[in-house]
Motif scaffolding. Structure first.
Motif, PDB file in Angstrom:
ATOM      1  N   ASN A 248       0.866  -0.894   0.243  1.00 46.23           N
ATOM      2  CA  ASN A 248      -0.082  -0.077   0.007  1.00 46.23           C
ATOM      3  C   ASN A 248       0.668   1.500   0.114  1.00 46.23           C
ATOM      4  O   ASN A 248       1.905   0.988   0.174  1.00 46.23           O
ATOM      5  CB  ASN A 248      -0.718   0.090   1.588  1.00 46.23           C
ATOM      6  CG  ASN A 248      -1.778  -1.009   1.089  1.00 46.23           C
ATOM      7  OD1 ASN A 248      -2.419  -1.689   0.193  1.00 46.23           O
ATOM      8  ND2 ASN A 248      -2.565  -1.457   2.472  1.00 46.23           N
TER       9      ASN A 248
ATOM     10  N   HIS B  92       1.106   5.892  -0.362  1.00 45.97           N
ATOM     11  CA  HIS B  92       0.987   7.218   0.178  1.00 45.97           C
ATOM     12  C   HIS B  92       1.478   8.075  -0.577  1.00 45.97           C
ATOM     13  O   HIS B  92       2.440   8.153  -0.637  1.00 45.97           O
ATOM     14  CB  HIS B  92       0.941   7.310   1.691  1.00 45.97           C
ATOM     15  CG  HIS B  92      -0.013   8.762   2.495  1.00 45.97           C
ATOM     16  ND1 HIS B  92      -1.137   8.773   2.467  1.00 45.97           N
ATOM     17  CD2 HIS B  92       1.263   9.506   3.173  1.00 45.97           C
ATOM     18  CE1 HIS B  92      -0.835   9.605   3.264  1.00 45.97           C
ATOM     19  NE2 HIS B  92       0.046  10.547   3.544  1.00 45.97           N
TER      20      HIS B  92
ATOM     21  N   LYS C 115       3.184   3.078   2.574  1.00 40.88           N
ATOM     22  CA  LYS C 115       2.449   2.562   3.858  1.00 40.88           C
ATOM     23  C   LYS C 115       2.305   1.235   5.191  1.00 40.88           C
ATOM     24  O   LYS C 115       2.723   0.745   4.249  1.00 40.88           O
ATOM     25  CB  LYS C 115       0.754   3.041   3.298  1.00 40.88           C
ATOM     26  CG  LYS C 115       0.428   3.317   4.738  1.00 40.88           C
ATOM     27  CD  LYS C 115      -1.278   3.290   4.569  1.00 40.88           C
ATOM     28  CE  LYS C 115      -2.379   3.602   5.078  1.00 40.88           C
ATOM     29  NZ  LYS C 115      -3.914   3.824   5.015  1.00 40.88           N
TER      30      LYS C 115
ATOM     31  N   THR D 147      -3.428   6.026   0.123  1.00 38.74           N
ATOM     32  CA  THR D 147      -4.399   7.807   0.779  1.00 38.74           C
ATOM     33  C   THR D 147      -3.237   8.330   0.225  1.00 38.74           C
ATOM     34  O   THR D 147      -2.363   8.383  -0.384  1.00 38.74           O
ATOM     35  CB  THR D 147      -3.715   6.769   1.623  1.00 38.74           C
ATOM     36  OG1 THR D 147      -2.149   6.567   1.996  1.00 38.74           O
ATOM     37  CG2 THR D 147      -4.558   5.785   2.338  1.00 38.74           C
TER      38      THR D 147
END
Length: 462
Positions: free
Chosen positions: A389, A391, A461, A431
């Protein structure tokens, strides 16, 4: 004669008590209204009773001589109430009135006629046409009391009649009675004929299905004649009482339940009712025969143990993590990262080398078209790390107010995140957040420093 009259009245009372306690049947009651005719002629030549032999003929002589012999009152002149006793027997109480002005072919001054009679008749309807037939002949006996010009006498009656049932509860009724007078001095032996319409009533059909309650095994639920008044809601030929699936058409072998997939397992017991399967697996299929249902088998076409979720023990990407435990079975990874590749510092640097080249319209969050190739490269790299993941960070220089810079950086970071989702990166892996001017990487006092601070960065992330 007085004793005979007393006996007759007592007999009628006993009959009435018996009827009141008789067995109930469908529509046990009937009422009849009609007309009657009195004929004193064809009763046999004799001097018995009030009338001389000259007014009489041989028995049944000119029996149907309506014009000359029959006394008819042209109005409703008969009312009768009947009660079905059982086994084909019917009790009737009748009242009639008339005027007599013919004694055979002899005309006399008009005299009044009144009669009350009780009758027991046996119907041959069921024997001739079966239950519910339209032709209903009957024979019976009875007794009554008759007044002619206010002089009364008892009678013993022999009865023959027929009803023509035009509908279930409506009939045309025809009857002839031979009424023998008990009194030798003032009695009048005669025939009385009648025609009328009869209405049956009294049957109870609580659920309105056309089957009377006494014959209805489900009297409060509308049903079908073939099931004695009980319903077959799904129309599968199995009545609801014996149907395990009363609202779904099914098969008799499964107690009225369906077997949609035809695998010999009724749907209620079939865990996979629309796909043919095996009884050992509650009706679910096992295409590879490894004893694990296809729905629970991660490799439904390759036999494998339950410990490996139905898959053979494999390590397709050769990273030392078996496919059953490998979250990225087709991409070499590390054991620590569940078989998926780990994002290194070098990868993050490569991502940010591309992100530094992302350009926006002046004072806006709109990405300029020449940045699309850099964003595609970023997406391609992210796809190589499917369980990682990321960011997206937005930054500005110090010119402008703090709130303005924070909002602009937020919008630009969100714009990059949104664009990446349109080219294949799941939004769940991304995100974004803007930090405004709070994280400079160079001094904001020089043009070169401010340019370096206006940037988008991508981080891993955790």
């Amino acid at each position: 004669m007085k004793h005979l009259n007393s006996i007759l009245v007592a007999a009628l009372l006993l009959i009435g008590v018996g009827v009141a306690n008789a067995q109930d049947e469908n529509n046990p009651w009937a009422i009849e209204i009609g007309v009657n005719a009195v004929d004193v002629y064809p009763v046999g030549i004799n001097d018995d009773g009030r009338l001389p032999a000259a007014t009489k003929g041989e028995i049944f002589d000119e029996f149907f001589n309506v014009n000359d012999h029959w006394n008819i009152l042209p109005s409703v002149s008969k009312v009768a109430v009947s009660r079905y006793i059982g086994s084909g027997f019917v009790f009737t109480a009748a009242g009639t009135l008339n005027r007599i002005d013919k004694l055979g072919e002899v005309r006399i001054d008009e005299v009044t006629y009144y009669a009350v009679d009780g009758e027991i008749e046996y119907s041959f309807r069921d024997l001739i046409g079966g239950p519910g037939g339209w032709f209903d002949p009957s024979l019976g006996i009875g007794g009554g009391y008759t007044w002619v010009d206010d002089i009364g006498f008892g009678t013993a009656n022999g009865i023959a009649g027929v009803k023509i049932w035009l509908a279930e509860n409506f009939a045309l009724s025809l009857q002839s009675q031979y009424k023998y007078a008990f009194e030798d001095t003032y009695g009048i032996t005669h025939f009385q004929h009648s025609a009328g319409i009869a209405f049956k009533f009294g049957g109870k059909d609580t659920d309105g299905d056309g089957i009377y309650d006494q014959d209805d095994e489900c009297p409060e639920t509308p049903g079908l004649p073939e099931f004695n008044g009980c319903p077959d809601s799904d129309g599968d030929g199995i009545e609801d009482r014996n149907d395990a699936c009363p609202n779904t058409p099914g098969l008799a072998e499964f107690n009225g339940c369906p077997d949609t997939d035809g695998d010999g397992i009724a749907d209620p017991q079939d865990a996979c009712p629309t796909v043919a399967g095996l009884a050992a697996l509650n009706g679910c299929p096992d295409a590879d025969g490894d004893g694990i249902t296809d729905a629970d088998d991660q490799c439904p076409n390759e036999a494998g143990p339950a410990a490996n979720n139905g898959c053979p023990f494999e390590d397709r990407d050769g990273d030392g993590v078996l496919d059953k435990d490998d979250q990225c079975p087709d991409v070499p990874g590390t054991v620590a990262n569940n078989g998926c590749p780990e994002v290194t510092v070098e990868i993050i640097e490569e991502l940010n080398n591309y992100s530094k080249t992302i350009l926006f319209d002046y004072d806006k969050a709109t990405i300029r078209q020449e940045s699309y190739s850099a964003l595609q490269s970023i997406a391609d790299i992210m796809k190589e790390y499917p369980n990682a993941n990321f960011h997206v960070e937005g930054h500005t220089d110090s010119r402008g107010s703090d709130n303005y810079n924070l909002n602009l950086s937020n919008e630009r970071a969100a714009s990059v995140r949104s664009y990446l989702t349109t080219i294949g990166i799941s939004g769940a892996r991304l995100t974004s957040e803007g930090y405004g001017e709070t994280r400079p990487v160079e001094s904001n006092k020089t043009a070169a420093g401010r340019q370096a601070n206006r940037r988008v960065e991508i981080s891993l992330k955790k």
